[in-house]
Design a protein around this motif. Structure first.
Motif, PDB file in Angstrom:
ATOM      1  N   MET A   1     -38.529  13.678  20.991  1.00  0.00           N
ATOM      2  CA  MET A   1     -37.529  13.694  22.401  1.00  0.00           C
ATOM      3  C   MET A   1     -36.251  13.584  21.673  1.00  0.00           C
ATOM      4  O   MET A   1     -35.957  12.621  21.217  1.00  0.00           O
ATOM      5  CB  MET A   1     -38.091  12.524  23.234  1.00  0.00           C
ATOM      6  N   ARG A   2     -35.623  14.780  22.094  1.00  0.00           N
ATOM      7  CA  ARG A   2     -34.034  14.768  21.638  1.00  0.00           C
ATOM      8  C   ARG A   2     -33.292  14.281  22.594  1.00  0.00           C
ATOM      9  O   ARG A   2     -32.412  14.799  23.363  1.00  0.00           O
ATOM     10  CB  ARG A   2     -33.628  16.220  21.568  1.00  0.00           C
ATOM     11  N   ASP A   3     -33.579  12.677  22.732  1.00  0.00           N
ATOM     12  CA  ASP A   3     -32.612  12.190  23.854  1.00  0.00           C
ATOM     13  C   ASP A   3     -31.418  11.318  23.209  1.00  0.00           C
ATOM     14  O   ASP A   3     -30.434  11.015  24.088  1.00  0.00           O
ATOM     15  CB  ASP A   3     -33.576  10.801  24.368  1.00  0.00           C
ATOM     16  N   VAL A   4     -31.196  11.389  21.950  1.00  0.00           N
ATOM     17  CA  VAL A   4     -30.167  10.453  21.346  1.00  0.00           C
ATOM     18  C   VAL A   4     -29.071  11.770  21.238  1.00  0.00           C
ATOM     19  O   VAL A   4     -29.578  12.688  20.523  1.00  0.00           O
ATOM     20  CB  VAL A   4     -30.365   9.730  20.194  1.00  0.00           C
ATOM     21  N   ILE A   5     -27.898  11.685  21.837  1.00  0.00           N
ATOM     22  CA  ILE A   5     -26.984  12.790  21.755  1.00  0.00           C
ATOM     23  C   ILE A   5     -25.652  12.433  21.156  1.00  0.00           C
ATOM     24  O   ILE A   5     -24.837  13.324  20.977  1.00  0.00           O
ATOM     25  CB  ILE A   5     -26.575  13.461  22.930  1.00  0.00           C
ATOM     26  N   GLY A   6     -25.507  11.065  20.703  1.00  0.00           N
ATOM     27  CA  GLY A   6     -24.145  10.762  20.259  1.00  0.00           C
ATOM     28  C   GLY A   6     -24.022   9.234  20.116  1.00  0.00           C
ATOM     29  O   GLY A   6     -25.110   8.348  20.126  1.00  0.00           O
ATOM     30  N   LYS A   7     -22.858   8.586  20.279  1.00  0.00           N
ATOM     31  CA  LYS A   7     -22.756   7.241  20.288  1.00  0.00           C
ATOM     32  C   LYS A   7     -21.842   6.591  21.081  1.00  0.00           C
ATOM     33  O   LYS A   7     -20.700   7.380  21.296  1.00  0.00           O
ATOM     34  CB  LYS A   7     -22.556   6.857  18.796  1.00  0.00           C
ATOM     35  N   TYR A   8     -21.652   5.506  21.605  1.00  0.00           N
ATOM     36  CA  TYR A   8     -20.442   4.881  22.214  1.00  0.00           C
ATOM     37  C   TYR A   8     -19.613   4.413  21.473  1.00  0.00           C
ATOM     38  O   TYR A   8     -19.908   3.884  20.288  1.00  0.00           O
ATOM     39  CB  TYR A   8     -20.985   3.711  23.108  1.00  0.00           C
ATOM     40  N   LEU A   9     -18.250   4.486  21.534  1.00  0.00           N
ATOM     41  CA  LEU A   9     -17.117   4.388  20.874  1.00  0.00           C
ATOM     42  C   LEU A   9     -16.680   2.848  20.898  1.00  0.00           C
ATOM     43  O   LEU A   9     -15.895   2.110  20.276  1.00  0.00           O
ATOM     44  CB  LEU A   9     -16.036   5.234  21.053  1.00  0.00           C
ATOM     45  N   ASP A  10     -16.999   2.165  21.917  1.00  0.00           N
ATOM     46  CA  ASP A  10     -16.539   0.700  22.479  1.00  0.00           C
ATOM     47  C   ASP A  10     -17.836  -0.281  22.382  1.00  0.00           C
ATOM     48  O   ASP A  10     -17.607  -1.524  22.479  1.00  0.00           O
ATOM     49  CB  ASP A  10     -16.049   0.734  23.748  1.00  0.00           C
ATOM     50  N   THR A  11     -18.807   0.114  21.806  1.00  0.00           N
ATOM     51  CA  THR A  11     -20.084  -0.471  21.302  1.00  0.00           C
ATOM     52  C   THR A  11     -20.800  -0.060  20.029  1.00  0.00           C
ATOM     53  O   THR A  11     -20.445   1.008  19.505  1.00  0.00           O
ATOM     54  CB  THR A  11     -21.241  -0.749  22.427  1.00  0.00           C
ATOM     55  N   ILE A  12     -21.799  -0.693  19.857  1.00  0.00           N
ATOM     56  CA  ILE A  12     -22.469   0.048  18.628  1.00  0.00           C
ATOM     57  C   ILE A  12     -23.942   0.684  19.025  1.00  0.00           C
ATOM     58  O   ILE A  12     -24.718   1.232  18.300  1.00  0.00           O
ATOM     59  CB  ILE A  12     -23.218  -1.330  17.679  1.00  0.00           C
ATOM     60  N   LYS A  19     -34.183  10.112  31.818  1.00  0.00           N
ATOM     61  CA  LYS A  19     -34.794  10.826  32.800  1.00  0.00           C
ATOM     62  C   LYS A  19     -33.888  11.198  34.189  1.00  0.00           C
ATOM     63  O   LYS A  19     -34.021  12.212  35.045  1.00  0.00           O
ATOM     64  CB  LYS A  19     -36.277  10.442  33.211  1.00  0.00           C
ATOM     65  N   ARG A  20     -33.139  10.024  34.355  1.00  0.00           N
ATOM     66  CA  ARG A  20     -32.367  10.144  35.864  1.00  0.00           C
ATOM     67  C   ARG A  20     -31.420  11.375  35.698  1.00  0.00           C
ATOM     68  O   ARG A  20     -31.074  11.781  36.778  1.00  0.00           O
ATOM     69  CB  ARG A  20     -31.548   8.917  36.096  1.00  0.00           C
ATOM     70  N   TYR A  46     -32.688  18.473  25.937  1.00  0.00           N
ATOM     71  CA  TYR A  46     -33.481  17.289  26.717  1.00  0.00           C
ATOM     72  C   TYR A  46     -34.321  17.720  27.629  1.00  0.00           C
ATOM     73  O   TYR A  46     -35.554  17.171  27.751  1.00  0.00           O
ATOM     74  CB  TYR A  46     -32.559  16.142  27.186  1.00  0.00           C
ATOM     75  N   ALA A  47     -33.938  18.750  28.593  1.00  0.00           N
ATOM     76  CA  ALA A  47     -34.627  18.945  29.706  1.00  0.00           C
ATOM     77  C   ALA A  47     -35.951  19.898  28.935  1.00  0.00           C
ATOM     78  O   ALA A  47     -36.987  19.798  29.633  1.00  0.00           O
ATOM     79  CB  ALA A  47     -33.825  19.995  30.302  1.00  0.00           C
ATOM     80  N   ILE A  48     -35.600  20.934  28.031  1.00  0.00           N
ATOM     81  CA  ILE A  48     -36.892  21.566  27.217  1.00  0.00           C
ATOM     82  C   ILE A  48     -37.810  20.395  26.889  1.00  0.00           C
ATOM     83  O   ILE A  48     -39.082  20.716  27.159  1.00  0.00           O
ATOM     84  CB  ILE A  48     -36.288  22.275  26.253  1.00  0.00           C
ATOM     85  N   ASP A  49     -37.484  19.452  26.158  1.00  0.00           N
ATOM     86  CA  ASP A  49     -38.327  18.547  25.729  1.00  0.00           C
ATOM     87  C   ASP A  49     -39.084  17.675  26.829  1.00  0.00           C
ATOM     88  O   ASP A  49     -40.193  17.364  26.423  1.00  0.00           O
ATOM     89  CB  ASP A  49     -37.712  17.438  24.776  1.00  0.00           C
ATOM     90  N   ASN A  50     -38.617  17.597  27.937  1.00  0.00           N
ATOM     91  CA  ASN A  50     -39.294  17.076  29.197  1.00  0.00           C
ATOM     92  C   ASN A  50     -39.955  18.330  29.872  1.00  0.00           C
ATOM     93  O   ASN A  50     -40.452  17.743  31.071  1.00  0.00           O
ATOM     94  CB  ASN A  50     -38.346  16.406  30.002  1.00  0.00           C
ATOM     95  N   ASP A  73     -32.794  29.830  20.642  1.00  0.00           N
ATOM     96  CA  ASP A  73     -33.958  29.307  19.794  1.00  0.00           C
ATOM     97  C   ASP A  73     -35.144  29.805  20.374  1.00  0.00           C
ATOM     98  O   ASP A  73     -34.957  30.859  21.046  1.00  0.00           O
ATOM     99  CB  ASP A  73     -33.939  27.879  20.151  1.00  0.00           C
ATOM    100  N   LYS A  74     -36.273  29.448  20.430  1.00  0.00           N
ATOM    101  CA  LYS A  74     -37.529  29.981  20.765  1.00  0.00           C
ATOM    102  C   LYS A  74     -37.432  30.013  22.190  1.00  0.00           C
ATOM    103  O   LYS A  74     -38.572  30.587  22.692  1.00  0.00           O
ATOM    104  CB  LYS A  74     -38.710  29.319  20.155  1.00  0.00           C
ATOM    105  N   HIS A  75     -36.979  29.368  22.916  1.00  0.00           N
ATOM    106  CA  HIS A  75     -36.846  29.331  24.430  1.00  0.00           C
ATOM    107  C   HIS A  75     -35.830  30.071  24.782  1.00  0.00           C
ATOM    108  O   HIS A  75     -35.777  30.180  26.326  1.00  0.00           O
ATOM    109  CB  HIS A  75     -36.635  27.836  24.951  1.00  0.00           C
TER     110      HIS A  75
END
Length: 244
Positions: A1-12, A19-20, A46-50, A73-75
């Motif tokens: 599942m490709r749900d991680v897309i980056g990081k917060y810059l003010d936390t770790i 899904k929301r 993310y939509a494709i993976d869901n 891609d293939k889609h």
């Protein structure tokens, strides 16, 4: 599942899609080169993976060889909108098979008067799409001409949220149209990239943001007395590398 897309810059913490986001609407604002397309592609993946079919509307009316490699891609199923029986048949076949669709669109096909409903609006309002598809609206560059001439589009946007099962993502360059309080209520998620000339946002940090860095705001899932609480953070989106 490709749900991680980056990081917060003010936390770790990692920045993860949830899904929301597939059932609520997302607005991505930023000038050219800010990373809007990269972010939209992350949401599409993310939509494709869901297993949610996507309709990606490219209002630059790009030819197939002009579409960014990240979408091929293939889609990837390319089609160019036109008012013809051949288009209707080809589009209906893609929808019936719940294929992911990349549709190039010339905005001239939107109605130019309030009392008209264009063939384009009728097509993308088909019940089969509203029941099954997540939409992307990839805006054109000439924003002033687009929003003043094609009122049909904004009227459609304002009524759209109550019709479909899934949400949509709208990509655009900064424009005062998005200060419309009624339009603001359409979106639960906002990614605001570099806006060097957007003084009405009243923040200096947006003028110097680097590519793929965004001010991220979202409405919380839990209700309050009047409106859901809005949370703000600075985030960095990972650059998407197409799979070979």
């Amino acid at each position: 599942m490709r749900d991680v897309i980056g990081k917060y810059l003010d936390t770790i913490d990692a920045l993860k899609l949830e899904k929301r986001m597939l059932t609520h609407n997302t607005l991505i604002l930023g000038e050219q080169g800010s990373g809007k397309t990269n972010l939209a592609c992350k949401i599409r993946n993310y939509a494709i993976d869901n297993e949610v079919p996507t309709l990606y509307m490219d209002f630059a009316n790009s030819h197939e060889d002009e579409v960014e490699l990240r979408y091929k891609d293939k889609h990837f199923n390319y089609i160019q909108f036109e008012e013809s029986e051949a288009f209707d048949e080809a589009f209906a076949k893609l929808v019936a098979e719940k294929k992911h669709i990349y549709m190039a669109v010339d905005p001239k096909f939107f109605a130019k008067r309030r009392d008209e409903r264009s063939k384009l609006s009728q097509i993308i309002s088909k019940q089969e799409l509203l029941d099954n598809y997540y939409y992307f609206f990839h805006d054109i560059e000439n924003l002033n001409g687009f929003y003043t001439q094609f009122e049909d589009f904004l009227l459609y946007m304002l009524s759209f949220a109550n019709l479909q099962k899934y949400g949509f993502t709208f990509l655009a360059q900064p424009h005062e149209t998005f200060e419309n309080p009624h339009l603001k209520l359409l979106f639960s998620f906002l990614f605001l990239g570099k806006c060097s000339n957007a003084n009405y946002y009243n923040t200096a940090i947006l003028k110097t943001l680097k590519k793929n860095k965004f001010l991220y705001q979202y409405r919380t899932a839990y209700p309050t007395l009047l409106f859901n609480e809005i949370v703000s953070s600075m985030v960095q989106i990972d650059e998407y590398v197409p799979e070979l």
